[in-house]
Design a protein around this motif. Structure first.
Motif, PDB file in Angstrom:
ATOM      1  N   TYR A   3       0.345  -1.222   0.113  1.00  0.00           N
ATOM      2  CA  TYR A   3      -0.011   0.220  -0.064  1.00  0.00           C
ATOM      3  C   TYR A   3       1.012   0.879   0.523  1.00  0.00           C
ATOM      4  O   TYR A   3       0.427   1.828  -1.031  1.00  0.00           O
ATOM      5  CB  TYR A   3      -0.995  -0.093   1.589  1.00  0.00           C
ATOM      6  N   PHE A   4       1.872   1.060   0.604  1.00  0.00           N
ATOM      7  CA  PHE A   4       2.841   2.610   0.944  1.00  0.00           C
ATOM      8  C   PHE A   4       3.614   2.714  -0.753  1.00  0.00           C
ATOM      9  O   PHE A   4       3.970   4.090  -0.153  1.00  0.00           O
ATOM     10  CB  PHE A   4       3.468   2.478   2.420  1.00  0.00           C
ATOM     11  N   CYS A   5       3.883   1.028  -1.100  1.00  0.00           N
ATOM     12  CA  CYS A   5       4.475   1.754  -2.675  1.00  0.00           C
ATOM     13  C   CYS A   5       3.064   2.504  -3.247  1.00  0.00           C
ATOM     14  O   CYS A   5       4.294   3.423  -4.217  1.00  0.00           O
ATOM     15  CB  CYS A   5       4.938   0.384  -3.108  1.00  0.00           C
ATOM     16  N   VAL A   7       1.116   4.696  -2.630  1.00  0.00           N
ATOM     17  CA  VAL A   7       0.839   5.667  -2.622  1.00  0.00           C
ATOM     18  C   VAL A   7       2.167   6.730  -2.626  1.00  0.00           C
ATOM     19  O   VAL A   7       2.539   7.914  -3.044  1.00  0.00           O
ATOM     20  CB  VAL A   7       0.721   5.652  -0.810  1.00  0.00           C
ATOM     21  N   TRP A   8       3.306   5.946  -2.682  1.00  0.00           N
ATOM     22  CA  TRP A   8       4.560   6.846  -2.882  1.00  0.00           C
ATOM     23  C   TRP A   8       4.611   7.009  -4.448  1.00  0.00           C
ATOM     24  O   TRP A   8       4.868   8.326  -4.732  1.00  0.00           O
ATOM     25  CB  TRP A   8       6.157   5.719  -2.562  1.00  0.00           C
ATOM     26  N   VAL A   9       3.921   6.015  -4.962  1.00  0.00           N
ATOM     27  CA  VAL A   9       4.413   6.197  -6.454  1.00  0.00           C
ATOM     28  C   VAL A   9       3.430   7.135  -6.439  1.00  0.00           C
ATOM     29  O   VAL A   9       3.885   8.144  -7.336  1.00  0.00           O
ATOM     30  CB  VAL A   9       4.025   4.705  -7.252  1.00  0.00           C
ATOM     31  N   CYS A  11       2.428  10.282  -4.839  1.00  0.00           N
ATOM     32  CA  CYS A  11       3.179  10.863  -4.259  1.00  0.00           C
ATOM     33  C   CYS A  11       4.434  12.059  -5.570  1.00  0.00           C
ATOM     34  O   CYS A  11       4.188  12.994  -5.629  1.00  0.00           O
ATOM     35  CB  CYS A  11       2.727  11.192  -2.768  1.00  0.00           C
ATOM     36  N   SER A  12       4.797  10.551  -6.201  1.00  0.00           N
ATOM     37  CA  SER A  12       6.699  10.931  -6.805  1.00  0.00           C
ATOM     38  C   SER A  12       5.672  11.405  -7.841  1.00  0.00           C
ATOM     39  O   SER A  12       6.964  11.492  -8.978  1.00  0.00           O
ATOM     40  CB  SER A  12       7.648  10.153  -6.558  1.00  0.00           C
ATOM     41  N   SER A  13       4.709  10.943  -8.359  1.00  0.00           N
ATOM     42  CA  SER A  13       4.940  10.919 -10.324  1.00  0.00           C
ATOM     43  C   SER A  13       3.716  12.700 -10.368  1.00  0.00           C
ATOM     44  O   SER A  13       2.861  12.004  -9.969  1.00  0.00           O
ATOM     45  CB  SER A  13       3.899   9.907 -10.643  1.00  0.00           C
ATOM     46  N   THR A  20      -0.712   8.712 -12.935  1.00  0.00           N
ATOM     47  CA  THR A  20      -1.188   8.792 -11.535  1.00  0.00           C
ATOM     48  C   THR A  20      -2.737   8.127 -11.325  1.00  0.00           C
ATOM     49  O   THR A  20      -2.212   7.632 -10.263  1.00  0.00           O
ATOM     50  CB  THR A  20      -1.384  10.253 -11.590  1.00  0.00           C
ATOM     51  N   SER A  23      -1.462   4.554 -10.346  1.00  0.00           N
ATOM     52  CA  SER A  23      -0.689   4.326  -9.097  1.00  0.00           C
ATOM     53  C   SER A  23      -2.702   4.333  -8.450  1.00  0.00           C
ATOM     54  O   SER A  23      -2.281   3.624  -7.010  1.00  0.00           O
ATOM     55  CB  SER A  23      -0.067   4.996  -8.319  1.00  0.00           C
TER      56      SER A  23
END
Length: 87
Positions: A3-5, A7-9, A11-13, A20, A23
């Protein structure tokens, strides 16, 4: 962890709308499986999983319609070419 992977994608893309949206769908899929396994472990009714899946599909179709309208109006899905001041 998965799940955090997602969310990280998310937020970073910030370059493409399609990445977006993918993700967000990945996060929705991870939440779907976690809720499904949680409810199966306690042998509850799985009608909530069907409602969650319906809302995930509606979210995906709404995002796809925004993507199609953005590509039709601007020619691509880059956020840099999109201006809020244009109608």
């Amino acid at each position: 962890m998965i799940y955090f992977c997602g969310v990280w994608v998310f937020c970073s893309s910030r370059k493409h709308l399609l990445i977006t949206l993918l993700s967000l769908e990945f996060v929705a899929l991870v939440l779907y499986f976690s809720i499904y396994f949680y409810l199966c472990s306690f042998s509850y009714g799985l009608f909530f999983v069907v409602y969650f899946l319906i809302f995930s599909v509606c979210e995906g179709s709404l995002g796809l319609s925004v993507l199609v309208s953005m590509v039709r109006s601007h020619g691509n899905d880059y956020f840099q070419s999109y201006s809020v001041l244009q109608c």
